[in-house]
Design a protein around this motif. Structure first.
Motif, PDB file in Angstrom:
ATOM      1  N   THR A  77       0.786  -1.230   0.000  1.00 35.67           N
ATOM      2  CA  THR A  77       0.000   0.000   0.000  1.00 35.67           C
ATOM      3  C   THR A  77       0.823   1.289   0.000  1.00 35.67           C
ATOM      4  OG1 THR A  77      -0.104  -0.064   2.418  1.00 35.67           O
ATOM      5  CG2 THR A  77      -1.915  -1.119   1.198  1.00 35.67           C
ATOM      6  N   GLU A  78       2.147   1.192   0.070  1.00 34.34           N
ATOM      7  CA  GLU A  78       2.971   2.398   0.182  1.00 34.34           C
ATOM      8  C   GLU A  78       3.880   2.579  -1.029  1.00 34.34           C
ATOM      9  OE1 GLU A  78       5.696   4.697   3.460  1.00 34.34           O
ATOM     10  OE2 GLU A  78       5.806   2.518   3.424  1.00 34.34           O
ATOM     11  N   VAL A  79       3.873   3.824  -1.545  1.00 34.93           N
ATOM     12  CA  VAL A  79       4.741   4.204  -2.657  1.00 34.93           C
ATOM     13  C   VAL A  79       5.499   5.461  -2.260  1.00 34.93           C
ATOM     14  CG1 VAL A  79       4.832   4.936  -5.074  1.00 34.93           C
ATOM     15  CG2 VAL A  79       3.187   3.197  -4.374  1.00 34.93           C
ATOM     16  N   LYS A  80       6.798   5.459  -2.499  1.00 36.54           N
ATOM     17  CA  LYS A  80       7.650   6.622  -2.250  1.00 36.54           C
ATOM     18  C   LYS A  80       7.976   7.263  -3.595  1.00 36.54           C
ATOM     19  CE  LYS A  80       8.654   5.703   2.172  1.00 36.54           C
ATOM     20  NZ  LYS A  80       8.899   6.558   3.286  1.00 36.54           N
ATOM     21  N   GLY A  81       8.181   8.565  -3.588  1.00 32.42           N
ATOM     22  CA  GLY A  81       8.567   9.270  -4.807  1.00 32.42           C
ATOM     23  C   GLY A  81       9.909   9.955  -4.618  1.00 32.42           C
ATOM     24  N   TYR A  82      10.778   9.856  -5.630  1.00 31.45           N
ATOM     25  CA  TYR A  82      12.092  10.487  -5.582  1.00 31.45           C
ATOM     26  C   TYR A  82      12.393  11.186  -6.900  1.00 31.45           C
ATOM     27  CZ  TYR A  82      12.728   7.316  -1.641  1.00 31.45           C
ATOM     28  OH  TYR A  82      12.570   6.641  -0.459  1.00 31.45           O
ATOM     29  N   ASP A  83      13.148  12.269  -6.808  1.00 30.87           N
ATOM     30  CA  ASP A  83      13.733  12.867  -8.002  1.00 30.87           C
ATOM     31  C   ASP A  83      14.837  11.895  -8.409  1.00 30.87           C
ATOM     32  OD1 ASP A  83      15.476  14.220  -9.766  1.00 30.87           O
ATOM     33  OD2 ASP A  83      15.089  16.149  -8.817  1.00 30.87           O
ATOM     34  N   PRO A  84      14.795  11.356  -9.631  1.00 31.75           N
ATOM     35  CA  PRO A  84      15.767  10.331 -10.011  1.00 31.75           C
ATOM     36  C   PRO A  84      17.135  10.868 -10.422  1.00 31.75           C
ATOM     37  CG  PRO A  84      14.294  10.710 -11.830  1.00 31.75           C
ATOM     38  CD  PRO A  84      13.791  11.564 -10.679  1.00 31.75           C
ATOM     39  N   THR A  85      17.392  12.146 -10.188  1.00 36.14           N
ATOM     40  CA  THR A  85      18.678  12.737 -10.537  1.00 36.14           C
ATOM     41  C   THR A  85      19.697  12.421  -9.451  1.00 36.14           C
ATOM     42  OG1 THR A  85      17.502  14.540 -11.615  1.00 36.14           O
ATOM     43  CG2 THR A  85      19.855  14.869 -11.166  1.00 36.14           C
ATOM     44  N   CYS A  86      20.754  11.701  -9.807  1.00 38.64           N
ATOM     45  CA  CYS A  86      21.794  11.372  -8.839  1.00 38.64           C
ATOM     46  C   CYS A  86      22.479  12.659  -8.383  1.00 38.64           C
ATOM     47  CB  CYS A  86      22.822  10.420  -9.459  1.00 38.64           C
ATOM     48  SG  CYS A  86      24.146   9.967  -8.308  1.00 38.64           S
ATOM     49  N   PRO A  87      22.603  12.881  -7.070  1.00 40.45           N
ATOM     50  CA  PRO A  87      23.228  14.101  -6.578  1.00 40.45           C
ATOM     51  C   PRO A  87      24.731  14.174  -6.853  1.00 40.45           C
ATOM     52  CG  PRO A  87      22.608  12.677  -4.752  1.00 40.45           C
ATOM     53  CD  PRO A  87      22.080  12.044  -5.994  1.00 40.45           C
ATOM     54  N   HIS A  88      25.335  13.081  -7.296  1.00 40.29           N
ATOM     55  CA  HIS A  88      26.765  13.096  -7.570  1.00 40.29           C
ATOM     56  C   HIS A  88      27.086  13.740  -8.912  1.00 40.29           C
ATOM     57  CE1 HIS A  88      30.407  11.085  -9.361  1.00 40.29           C
ATOM     58  NE2 HIS A  88      30.913  11.774  -8.358  1.00 40.29           N
ATOM     59  N   ALA A  89      26.490  13.227 -10.002  1.00 37.54           N
ATOM     60  CA  ALA A  89      26.853  13.741 -11.321  1.00 37.54           C
ATOM     61  C   ALA A  89      25.652  13.992 -12.223  1.00 37.54           C
ATOM     62  CB  ALA A  89      27.827  12.778 -12.002  1.00 37.54           C
ATOM     63  N   GLY A  90      24.449  13.878 -11.691  1.00 34.21           N
ATOM     64  CA  GLY A  90      23.264  14.230 -12.451  1.00 34.21           C
ATOM     65  C   GLY A  90      22.686  13.158 -13.350  1.00 34.21           C
ATOM     66  N   ALA A  91      23.212  11.948 -13.312  1.00 32.25           N
ATOM     67  CA  ALA A  91      22.654  10.859 -14.121  1.00 32.25           C
ATOM     68  C   ALA A  91      21.314  10.432 -13.529  1.00 32.25           C
ATOM     69  CB  ALA A  91      23.612   9.673 -14.147  1.00 32.25           C
ATOM     70  N   THR A  92      20.512   9.773 -14.331  1.00 35.77           N
ATOM     71  CA  THR A  92      19.224   9.264 -13.864  1.00 35.77           C
ATOM     72  C   THR A  92      19.427   7.894 -13.237  1.00 35.77           C
ATOM     73  OG1 THR A  92      18.063  10.484 -15.589  1.00 35.77           O
ATOM     74  CG2 THR A  92      16.874   8.654 -14.565  1.00 35.77           C
ATOM     75  N   VAL A  93      19.005   7.763 -11.977  1.00 38.43           N
ATOM     76  CA  VAL A  93      19.116   6.479 -11.294  1.00 38.43           C
ATOM     77  C   VAL A  93      18.090   5.517 -11.873  1.00 38.43           C
ATOM     78  CG1 VAL A  93      20.000   7.508  -9.162  1.00 38.43           C
ATOM     79  CG2 VAL A  93      17.550   7.128  -9.415  1.00 38.43           C
TER      80      VAL A  93
END
Length: 141
Positions: A77-93
């Motif tokens: 029942t639980e979904v988390k949301g994240y900005d998929p931009t890696c804080p290291h170099a900006g790639a998409t996780v």
């Protein structure tokens, strides 16, 4: 008239700009617009995904009004949301496998439940995006 720096500048027409620069005259660059501290409104969108499309223990990258959001389903029942931009170099996780979200560029890893960094080179975790489940749909909260 003796040859001095001041006289040379005056003779070549450079004295006034130099004096203005030295005395704090008008800046030559256009001022940058200031950013407002008011919160930005998120665009209103429909559902990001059907709950059934986000596997338990997995995730899905979705488009949310022009920006990407990584949805991670941590339980039935639980979904988390994240900005998929890696804080290291900006790639998409990438969507998680098990309890780990991984960046394909340099191998940083993040915890699915919190987005916190579990392995470098990233030094900070993923930014959260507020999402919620409504009627078997995942929507922005």
């Amino acid at each position: 008239m003796p040859t001095t720096r001041r006289n040379v500048l005056a003779a070549t027409g450079l004295a006034l700009p130099c004096v203005l620069a030295a005395c704090g005259g008008q800046p030559t660059q256009q001022p940058q617009p200031s950013s407002s501290s008011a919160p930005q409104q998120q665009p209103t969108t429909g559902p990001l995904a059907a709950l059934a499309d986000v596997p338990v223990g997995g995730g899905k990258l979705v488009d949310a009004g022009g920006r990407k959001v990584l949805l991670v389903r941590t339980s039935e029942t639980e979904v988390k949301g994240y900005d998929p931009t890696c804080p290291h170099a900006g790639a998409t996780v990438q969507p998680p496998t098990g309890s780990t979200i991984k960046c394909p560029l340099h191998g940083s890893t993040f915890d699915t439940a919190s987005g916190s960094v579990t392995g470098g080179p990233a030094k900070s975790g993923l930014k959260t995006v507020a999402v919620k489940v409504e009627k078997d749909q995942v929507v922005l909260a």
